[in-house]
Design an enzyme around this catalytic site. Structure first.
Site, PDB file in Angstrom:
ATOM      1  CG  ASP A 137      30.695  75.506  41.858  1.00 36.70           C
ATOM      2  OD1 ASP A 137      31.286  75.950  42.861  1.00 36.70           O
ATOM      3  OD2 ASP A 137      30.828  74.333  41.461  1.00 36.70           O
ATOM      4  CG  ASP A 164      38.589  66.955  46.348  1.00 37.13           C
ATOM      5  OD1 ASP A 164      39.504  66.397  45.703  1.00 37.13           O
ATOM      6  OD2 ASP A 164      37.404  66.930  45.966  1.00 37.13           O
TER       7      ASP A 164
END
Length: 357
Positions: free
Chosen positions: A95, A171
């Site tokens: 993306d 993350d």
């Protein structure tokens, strides 16, 4: 490039990536077996693909856990099979879109990772990259891992990250002090990647509209000067900040800061604020929103922060936000200046920030 089921986004991402300078070898790691995704990869000659089969029980796994598993699979494949001799890999997702000098940027900054043990990884993203005319050659440091197009050294993966790779929220784990051990991420003042996905596992239209869509990615070819990486080496970076803070005008009032930021002078301007950072803000915006709104940057104090300092610009003027209570740069505050307190801040609600819920 990591992909899953978004074939249209993947086509855009691959088209963008392959158009960048130096994009000669691309591998796509697919999560699952969506045929439409495989068909898109087949449109691009030379792009290799490998899919990660999803076990029958995996649909019951939450999104964060599935993504963490796919990242481990992807990074293993990239470093062991796709690029077995590479000292590092550039990690992207389906993306993202990319600046013409996306890969040139990593070539420019990579020597800093090799020379400076206080650096962790390099990212092409700037969480506060909203400047219309930012300095395309400027590099910054932050303890916050931005992701969104990043350079992973092989040695870091093999020696540290892979043996302890988490089962969920990879993350967040990368941003944990136990993982980065105080090392920082190098990133550009002007972003070299752009997040084009409006919806995702952890994305919504409010965050996209406020903090992702307005990002000003570099749109033109750019020749990185020789030795550009030197500016982000720790000693040089700290000296630059010390010189700027010593030469700056210092204020602790929001109105004065706004007024003086409009002065057409090159001397830096520092706004001092003094309260403890807070990361939990489910019920109300965090205190940092008091000063972040002045610069129209992220309301989360950790994003793009360097030891409690944020560097930005208003007009032509370089400005800094410095936490007088937590930052290691608090010694630069003039002794007679009392930092801005939360009592001096206007009340701000999520509705004021355009968030409906």
């Amino acid at each position: 490039m990591l992909a899953a089921t978004r074939d249209a986004e993947l086509r855009n991402a691959l088209t963008s990536l392959i158009s960048t300078a130096g994009a000669a070898d691309v591998c796509v790691a697919q999560d699952g077996d969506a045929q439409a995704v495989a068909d898109v990869v087949a449109e691009f000659a030379g792009v290799r693909r490998k899919s990660r089969p999803r076990p029958p029980q995996e649909p019951k796994v939450d999104g964060a856990s599935r993504i963490a598993r796919h990242y481990r699979f992807s990074l293993d494949w990239a470093l062991a099979e796709c690029f077995p001799d590479a000292p590092a890999v550039v990690v992207v997702e389906d993306d993202l879109l990319f600046a013409p000098d996306f890969l040139d940027y990593f070539g420019a900054v990579a020597p800093a990772l090799e020379r400076d043990e206080s650096l962790f990884v390099a990212s092409a993203w700037n969480d506060n990259g909203f400047l219309e005319d930012g300095d395309k050659a400027a590099l910054r440091r932050t303890s916050w891992f931005p992701g969104l197009g990043w350079l992973l050294p092989r040695a870091l993966w093999e020696r540290e990250l892979r043996p302890k790779w988490p089962k969920t929220h990879w993350d967040h784990w990368m941003r944990d002090k136990k993982t980065h051990r105080g090392r920082e991420t190098a990133y550009p003042e002007v972003p070299r990647s752009f997040h084009a996905g409006v919806k995702g596992t952890f994305m919504d239209s409010w965050h996209d509209g406020r903090y992702f869509a307005p990002i000003r990615m570099n749109g033109e070819p750019f020749a990185w000067p020789a030795g550009a990486h030197a500016q982000v080496l720790r000693d040089a970076y700290e000296q630059r900040l010390a010189d700027a803070l010593n030469d700056a005008d210092h204020v602790a009032d929001l109105d004065e800061f706004r007024r003086r930021a409009e002065e057409d002078i090159w001397r830096p301007l520092v706004l001092w604020y003094g309260w403890t950072s807070r990361s939990a803000y489910d019920f109300e915006p965090p205190p940092f929103v008091c000063v972040s709104e002045v610069l129209h940057i992220w309301h989360e104090a950790v994003r793009a922060a360097h030891h409690g300092l944020h560097e930005h610009r208003l007009g032509r003027r370089k400005v800094f936000l410095v936490n007088a209570k937590e930052s290691k740069y608090r010694t630069f505050k003039p002794g007679a200046l009392a930092p801005l307190t939360q009592r001096g801040c206007p009340a701000v609600t999520w509705q004021d920030l355009g968030k409906e819920e």
